[in-house]
Structures are given as structure tokens and as C-alpha cells.
Design a protein around this motif. Structure first.
Motif, PDB file in Angstrom:
ATOM      1  N   LEU A 171       0.838  -1.204   0.000  1.00 49.89           N
ATOM      2  CA  LEU A 171       0.000   0.000   0.000  1.00 49.89           C
ATOM      3  C   LEU A 171       0.870   1.251   0.000  1.00 49.89           C
ATOM      4  N   ASP A 172       1.929   1.202   0.767  1.00 51.86           N
ATOM      5  CA  ASP A 172       2.849   2.335   0.895  1.00 51.86           C
ATOM      6  C   ASP A 172       3.413   2.771  -0.452  1.00 51.86           C
ATOM      7  N   ILE A 173       3.968   1.817  -1.186  1.00 56.20           N
ATOM      8  CA  ILE A 173       4.589   2.171  -2.465  1.00 56.20           C
ATOM      9  C   ILE A 173       3.538   2.562  -3.499  1.00 56.20           C
ATOM     10  N   VAL A 178       1.332   7.348  -6.457  1.00 54.91           N
ATOM     11  CA  VAL A 178       0.298   8.294  -6.873  1.00 54.91           C
ATOM     12  C   VAL A 178       0.768   9.722  -6.638  1.00 54.91           C
ATOM     13  N   ILE A 179       1.209  10.030  -5.412  1.00 54.62           N
ATOM     14  CA  ILE A 179       1.603  11.414  -5.113  1.00 54.62           C
ATOM     15  C   ILE A 179       2.888  11.782  -5.848  1.00 54.62           C
ATOM     16  N   ASN A 180       3.780  10.807  -6.057  1.00 55.32           N
ATOM     17  CA  ASN A 180       5.016  11.104  -6.786  1.00 55.32           C
ATOM     18  C   ASN A 180       4.726  11.426  -8.247  1.00 55.32           C
ATOM     19  N   SER A 181       3.767  10.721  -8.834  1.00 56.74           N
ATOM     20  CA  SER A 181       3.420  11.002 -10.231  1.00 56.74           C
ATOM     21  C   SER A 181       2.778  12.383 -10.361  1.00 56.74           C
ATOM     22  N   ILE A 182       2.040  12.807  -9.328  1.00 58.50           N
ATOM     23  CA  ILE A 182       1.432  14.137  -9.357  1.00 58.50           C
ATOM     24  C   ILE A 182       2.496  15.215  -9.170  1.00 58.50           C
ATOM     25  N   GLU A 183       3.410  14.981  -8.252  1.00 62.00           N
ATOM     26  CA  GLU A 183       4.443  15.994  -7.983  1.00 62.00           C
ATOM     27  C   GLU A 183       5.517  16.031  -9.066  1.00 62.00           C
ATOM     28  N   PHE A 184       5.997  14.830  -9.458  1.00 65.32           N
ATOM     29  CA  PHE A 184       7.192  14.782 -10.308  1.00 65.32           C
ATOM     30  C   PHE A 184       6.998  14.080 -11.647  1.00 65.32           C
ATOM     31  N   GLY A 185       5.827  13.459 -11.864  1.00 65.86           N
ATOM     32  CA  GLY A 185       5.533  12.905 -13.176  1.00 65.86           C
ATOM     33  C   GLY A 185       5.954  11.474 -13.407  1.00 65.86           C
ATOM     34  N   TYR A 186       6.397  10.739 -12.376  1.00 71.85           N
ATOM     35  CA  TYR A 186       6.754   9.331 -12.587  1.00 71.85           C
ATOM     36  C   TYR A 186       6.419   8.508 -11.356  1.00 71.85           C
ATOM     37  N   ARG A 187       6.280   7.193 -11.552  1.00 73.32           N
ATOM     38  CA  ARG A 187       5.940   6.270 -10.478  1.00 73.32           C
ATOM     39  C   ARG A 187       7.187   5.547  -9.979  1.00 73.32           C
ATOM     40  N   PHE A 188       7.076   5.009  -8.774  1.00 73.20           N
ATOM     41  CA  PHE A 188       8.163   4.206  -8.223  1.00 73.20           C
ATOM     42  C   PHE A 188       8.106   2.793  -8.784  1.00 73.20           C
ATOM     43  N   ARG A 190       8.510  -1.261  -8.376  1.00 73.91           N
ATOM     44  CA  ARG A 190       8.490  -2.331  -7.374  1.00 73.91           C
ATOM     45  C   ARG A 190       9.707  -3.236  -7.499  1.00 73.91           C
ATOM     46  N   ASP A 191      10.358  -3.219  -8.661  1.00 72.44           N
ATOM     47  CA  ASP A 191      11.536  -4.069  -8.856  1.00 72.44           C
ATOM     48  C   ASP A 191      12.769  -3.481  -8.168  1.00 72.44           C
ATOM     49  N   ASP A 192      12.877  -2.152  -8.186  1.00 71.16           N
ATOM     50  CA  ASP A 192      13.970  -1.484  -7.485  1.00 71.16           C
ATOM     51  C   ASP A 192      13.344  -0.393  -6.607  1.00 71.16           C
ATOM     52  N   ARG A 193      13.194  -0.685  -5.335  1.00 73.69           N
ATOM     53  CA  ARG A 193      12.466   0.202  -4.413  1.00 73.69           C
ATOM     54  C   ARG A 193      13.377   1.187  -3.685  1.00 73.69           C
ATOM     55  N   THR A 194      14.623   1.274  -4.108  1.00 71.01           N
ATOM     56  CA  THR A 194      15.604   2.087  -3.384  1.00 71.01           C
ATOM     57  C   THR A 194      15.141   3.525  -3.210  1.00 71.01           C
ATOM     58  N   GLU A 195      14.689   4.141  -4.300  1.00 71.85           N
ATOM     59  CA  GLU A 195      14.295   5.546  -4.221  1.00 71.85           C
ATOM     60  C   GLU A 195      13.072   5.724  -3.329  1.00 71.85           C
ATOM     61  N   PHE A 196      12.081   4.833  -3.466  1.00 73.16           N
ATOM     62  CA  PHE A 196      10.895   4.955  -2.630  1.00 73.16           C
ATOM     63  C   PHE A 196      11.240   4.772  -1.158  1.00 73.16           C
ATOM     64  N   THR A 269       2.389  18.362 -16.956  1.00 72.90           N
ATOM     65  CA  THR A 269       2.019  16.987 -16.602  1.00 72.90           C
ATOM     66  C   THR A 269       2.246  16.673 -15.123  1.00 72.90           C
ATOM     67  N   ASP A 270       2.820  17.604 -14.373  1.00 69.73           N
ATOM     68  CA  ASP A 270       3.007  17.392 -12.936  1.00 69.73           C
ATOM     69  C   ASP A 270       3.112  18.745 -12.228  1.00 69.73           C
ATOM     70  N   TYR A 271       3.150  18.697 -10.904  1.00 67.66           N
ATOM     71  CA  TYR A 271       3.109  19.916 -10.091  1.00 67.66           C
ATOM     72  C   TYR A 271       4.348  20.786 -10.297  1.00 67.66           C
ATOM     73  N   VAL A 272       5.537  20.170 -10.327  1.00 73.57           N
ATOM     74  CA  VAL A 272       6.768  20.958 -10.475  1.00 73.57           C
ATOM     75  C   VAL A 272       6.761  21.706 -11.800  1.00 73.57           C
ATOM     76  N   GLU A 273       6.372  21.021 -12.866  1.00 78.81           N
ATOM     77  CA  GLU A 273       6.323  21.680 -14.173  1.00 78.81           C
ATOM     78  C   GLU A 273       5.331  22.841 -14.151  1.00 78.81           C
ATOM     79  N   ALA A 274       4.165  22.627 -13.562  1.00 78.15           N
ATOM     80  CA  ALA A 274       3.157  23.688 -13.491  1.00 78.15           C
ATOM     81  C   ALA A 274       3.682  24.880 -12.704  1.00 78.15           C
ATOM     82  N   PHE A 275       4.364  24.617 -11.591  1.00 76.45           N
ATOM     83  CA  PHE A 275       4.876  25.696 -10.742  1.00 76.45           C
ATOM     84  C   PHE A 275       5.967  26.481 -11.475  1.00 76.45           C
ATOM     85  N   LEU A 276       6.916  25.774 -12.073  1.00 76.31           N
ATOM     86  CA  LEU A 276       8.017  26.449 -12.749  1.00 76.31           C
ATOM     87  C   LEU A 276       7.530  27.282 -13.933  1.00 76.31           C
ATOM     88  N   LYS A 277       6.533  26.783 -14.653  1.00 81.09           N
ATOM     89  CA  LYS A 277       5.982  27.552 -15.771  1.00 81.09           C
ATOM     90  C   LYS A 277       5.252  28.800 -15.277  1.00 81.09           C
TER      91      LYS A 277
END
Length: 498
Positions: A171-173, A178-188, A190-196, A269-277
Motif C-alpha cells: 500500500l505504501d509504495i 500516486v503522489i510522486n506522479s502528481i508531484e514529479f511525473g513518474y511512479r516508483f 516495485r523491482d527497485d524500491r531504493t528511491e521509494f 504533466t506534474d506539479y513541479v512543471e506547473a509551478f516552474l511555468k
């Protein structure tokens, strides 16, 4: 000897002022200790238990102290709506928490900012959420991508012979994606969970710190406490947490800067892009002193991450614990899903028919009582509440944790009973006392997204999967109270229904 007498005299003046002048300006409450207030009570008793005990003793309005800061706490549903909703502008301020000088660039972001900075950026964040699809099928599709990924992964593990699942991790990942895709535009992945795992660790540590006794005691004078034994360790945790957060979010922002065409007319496509623009547009137009700064972006990302990942994932973890511990609830949910859905994916179109599932989600939110202490507000003018005159700039909060466990509103409040949210016709309804996202103008910014996630993850997981306790490994349901209330580690059995 002379210096000792002077120090003793100053201490006596402080104590007289503290106990006989300052305390009398506010509603009654538990007796605080000098310099640390009532934070000592949280050492041996969880915060939410303390508040319930104090509410029973002092009534629906009381005062407790964190350090030398008095906090007026309201516990009655009607009074909360009369103040924080009907007279919202008088309670719209935020406590100027001193730790924010270290944890973020001052009182920026979405949680702790005030005035035009808060209004402009909250309005902007809500607009970005709408542009990214909240309230439309587009956001549902974003969430369902992660719902389906969770179910597919779990079924694959079942086929591989896995019999013991740490479902909270999955559930955590999923919610993190979901929130990472909204903020930064990509998902974590499950094969390499290091960043998450790194991002989750940062969020968990900050939430835990905010609920610690040392953190609360140091709040107003951390610059002095940091030199004292025991307190220095807390200071270093805060310092290192801030350093790691800045590195994580700073890298994300710089990566976006490298690839974004700020002049492009295409929808972000994500929050950072919207903010910077938006920032670029304001700079180009020569708008002087606008609030869309680098520091504001950093703090907003931090707030969205902390609020959008930790709270929803933990609420879902509690929900599945309650469903496992109350198998008759799982049966009723699945009978309803069988009747109205079948083996396909559940969508928002099904929500109107799934009354018992909706009631189960609501009851999980109520019973888990995720936030033991609400985010403090500040009065913007003198007010009067229940006969008590409260001066301007007083720190004040609507203590939703006591409301949602109040026997006046929810009889047998410590039991898990979804039926309490069904009317005589079996239709779901939510009474005003159910306020997991708080109320008023400073209610949770991400409420719409959280409700979407809670429904889609719950309905689809219960429709596709069967959950149970593992013999010999019972789920304790122990509450670990910090900044949020998390369950003790647990595992479960899962089988596929289809």
C-alpha cells in the motif's frame, strides 16, 4: 550568593507570572510544568489518550501547554463548526512554529504559511490538481494504474507460492507512486524500491519527530535547547532531516529545469512543471514580489508529500487490519461487490451502489483516528468561545481526535461498526462529526485525492482479494502514536477471489 539570590528572585517572578497571571487568561486545563508545559504527559501516555482524558476532565474547551505556548483546544462538534467554519476568518492563522526556521525556508509551503502567500499557493495547488484530472476520469485513471499494479503484483506473488504478505509495504509504495506522479511525473518501481524507501524514510522520520516529546518541548527555543544533553540528539535529527529533504526535492526540481520548455503552451504533466511555468510567466511579466519562489516550491512539495503519502497509506493499513479482525465486515463488503460489480475493476461510477464499502472506509477513518493532535491554528482577532474571551494571536485547534471517539456522537466508539454510517434504508451517510480531514478554510488540501484513493484501493482490493490472519501470527492492532498513529508491524494471508 548575590547572583544566586538574583536568579532565585527571577525564577520566582517567572513562576508567579506563569501560574497566576498567564494561565488565568485562558480556559482551564492540566497543570503545566515551567518551560516544558504539558509535554511531559506524553512520555508515559499517548497523545490521543491524554487529550481524551483532559477533555473528560476539563470539558469541551480547555488549554494545554507545549513549552511556554498555551494552546486552546476545542472538542465539541457544534462549537468547532460555529468557530472554524461559520467564523472561519478569525481562525485562519497558523502558529508560527519555530522549528520551521530549520525544517523549511521559514513559514512557507501550504501547511504553515499565512495570508496572501497561503491563499495564492493553495488556490494554485487546487487548480493544478484539477488540471491534472481531479474531479474527472483522468485522475481516476492515474490512481487505478497503481491500484491495478498492486493487485497484479499480489496475484503474481500468490501464484509464486507466497503465503505471508506485508500488505502495508505494498500500500505504501502504491500511494507513494500516486503522489510522486502528481508531484514529479513518474511512479516508483516495485523491482527497485531504493528511491521509494529513501523518500518514505524521510517522511516517516519527520512525522515521528513532530510527535516526540523532545521536539514539542524544544519548539519555541530550540536554539538554546540544542546545547543541552538529550535535547542535542533531537536537534541533530531535525538538522539532518532537513538536509536530506533538501537534497531529495532539490534534485527533482533541478532535473525538471533541465528538461522543461518554459515557453511551451502544452499543459503541464506534474506539479513541479506547473509551478516552474507559472513562476516563469510571472517573472516574464515583471510581477514584483510574487510568492512563487524556489523556497515556496520546495516547501509545497514537502507538504504535499508528507500529507499525500503518509496519511492515506496508513489509513488504508488500518482499514485492512479492521477488515481482517472483523471477517463479517469483509463478507458484507464482498457480497455487495459481487452484487454490483463482479470480477471487473471498480470505478467511481460504482460508488453510489457500494454503500457498505463506503461505510467501511468511513468507519476506518473514524476509528483509526490518524492524527492525534491537529495542526494548530492562530486567532486573527479577539474571539469569545463558550464564555471564554480568547485574545488575538492565541494558538487554537479543533481537536478532531476526541470528536471522532466521542460517545455522544459515536456510541461504542472503540468498536469497528460500519453500520453506524448507514441510514434505515441502508444508504451511506456521513454525519458532521466525521471530520478526518478537519473543517473550515484550512481543511486538508488533498481531501479530494485522498477520498478517491481510499475508495478505489479499498473496493478493488476487497473485490479481487481475500484477506485473513496467519495462524500463530495474530495482528495486534497496537497503536504507535507519533505525528500520526500507525499500526505495529503486521502480516496477513491473501488469496485471489478471481
Amino acid at each position: 550568593m548575590g547572583l544566586f539570590l538574583v536568579a532565585l528572585g527571577l525564577l520566582a517572578v517567572y513562576l508567579i507570572h506563569f501560574y497566576f497571571i498567564r494561565r488565568r487568561q485562558f480556559p482551564p486545563g492540566p497543570i503545566p510544568l515551567p518551560f516544558i508545559g504539558n509535554a511531559y504527559s506524553f512520555i508515559s501516555t499517548p497523545m490521543d489518550t491524554c487529550f481524551q482524558k483532559w477533555k473528560d476532565e476539563y470539558g469541551d474547551i480547555m488549554t494545554f501547554w507545549l513549552g511556554d505556548t498555551p494552546i486552546v483546544s476545542i472538542h465539541d462538534s457544534k462549537v468547532i463548526y460555529d468557530t472554524f467554519v461559520k467564523d472561519a476568518d478569525a481562525y485562519i492563522g497558523r502558529q508560527q512554529q519555530r522549528w520551521n526556521e530549520l525544517l523549511r525556508p521559514g513559514h512557507t509551503g501550504l501547511l504553515f504559511s499565512e495570508g496572501s502567500l497561503w491563499r495564492d499557493n493553495r488556490r494554485f495547488a487546487l487548480q493544478v490538481f484539477r488540471n491534472l484530472g481531479l474531479g474527472r476520469n483522468l485522475m481516476q485513471e492515474r490512481v487505478l494504474d497503481d491500484v491495478i499494479a498492486l493487485i497484479d503484483y499480489t496475484k503474481k506473488e500468490i501464484k509464486a507460492g507466497t503465503t505471508e504478505f506485508n500488505f502495508f509495504d505494498e500500500l505504501d509504495i502504491s500511494i507513494g507512486s500516486v503522489i510522486n506522479s502528481i508531484e514529479f511525473g513518474y511512479r516508483f518501481s516495485r523491482d527497485d524500491r531504493t528511491e521509494f524507501i529513501r523518500a518514505k524514510k524521510l517522511a516517516t522520520e519527520q512525522v515521528k519527530m513532530s510527535g516526540s516529546v523532545m521536539f514539542r518541548t524544544m519548539e519555541q527555543h530550540w536554539e538554546y535547547f540544542r546545547y543541552l544533553p538529550f535535547f542535542r540528539d533531537t536537534y541533530m535529527k531535525v538538522f539532518n532531516s532537513d538536509k536530506e529533504h533538501r537534497a531529495f526535492f532539490g534534485r527533482q526540481i533541478e532535473e525538471h529545469r533541465k528538461h522543461i520548455d518554459l515557453e511551451s503552451e502544452e499543459e503541464p504533466t506534474d506539479y513541479v512543471e506547473a509551478f516552474l511555468k507559472h513562476q516563469h510567466k510571472l517573472d516574464k511579466e515583471g510581477v514584483v514580489g510574487h510568492s512563487f519562489s524556489e523556497t515556496q516550491l520546495y516547501s509545497a512539495l514537502l507538504d504535499l508529500w508528507l500529507a499525500g503519502q503518509e496519511t492515506t497509506a496508513t489509513t488504508l493499513a488500518w482499514l485492512f487490519i479492521y477488515v481482517i479482525k472483523n471477517p463479517e465486515v469483509q463478507k458484507k463488503c464482498q457480497a455487495e461487490l459481487d452484487e454490483f460489480v463482479g470480477d471487473r475493476i471498480v470505478t467511481l461510477d460504482d460508488k453510489v451502489n457500494l454503500n457498505y464499502v463506503n461505510a467501511t472506509v468511513a468507519e476506518a477513518q473514524r476509528l483509526c483516528n490518524l492524527v492525534p493532535i491537529n495542526v494548530p491554528h492562530r486567532t486573527t482577532r479577539d474571539v469569545e468561545i463558550m464564555g471564554h474571551k480568547i485574545p488575538k494571536h492565541t494558538v487554537i485547534m479543533n481537536q478532531i481526535s476526541t470528536v471522532m471517539h466521542d460517545e455522544r456522537y459515536f456510541p461504542d466508539a472503540k468498536s469497528f461498526k460500519p453500520e453506524r454510517f448507514l441510514d434505515e434504508k441502508g444508504k451511506f451517510y456521513a454525519p458532521p462529526e466525521l471530520m478526518p480531514f478537519s473543517v473550515g478554510k484550512r481543511a486538508c488540501l488533498g481531501e479530494g485525492l485522498a477520498r478517491l484513493e481510499l475508495f478505489l484501493f479499498t473496493a478493488n482490493a476487497l473485490n479481487q482479494l481475500q484477506f485473513g490472519e496467519i495462524p500463530g501470527k495474530p495482528i495486534s492492532g497496537e497503536r504507535i502514536v507519533a505525528g500520526t498513529t500507525a499500526p505495529a508491524p503486521w502480516v496477513c494471508s491473501i488469496t485471489a477471489r478471481y
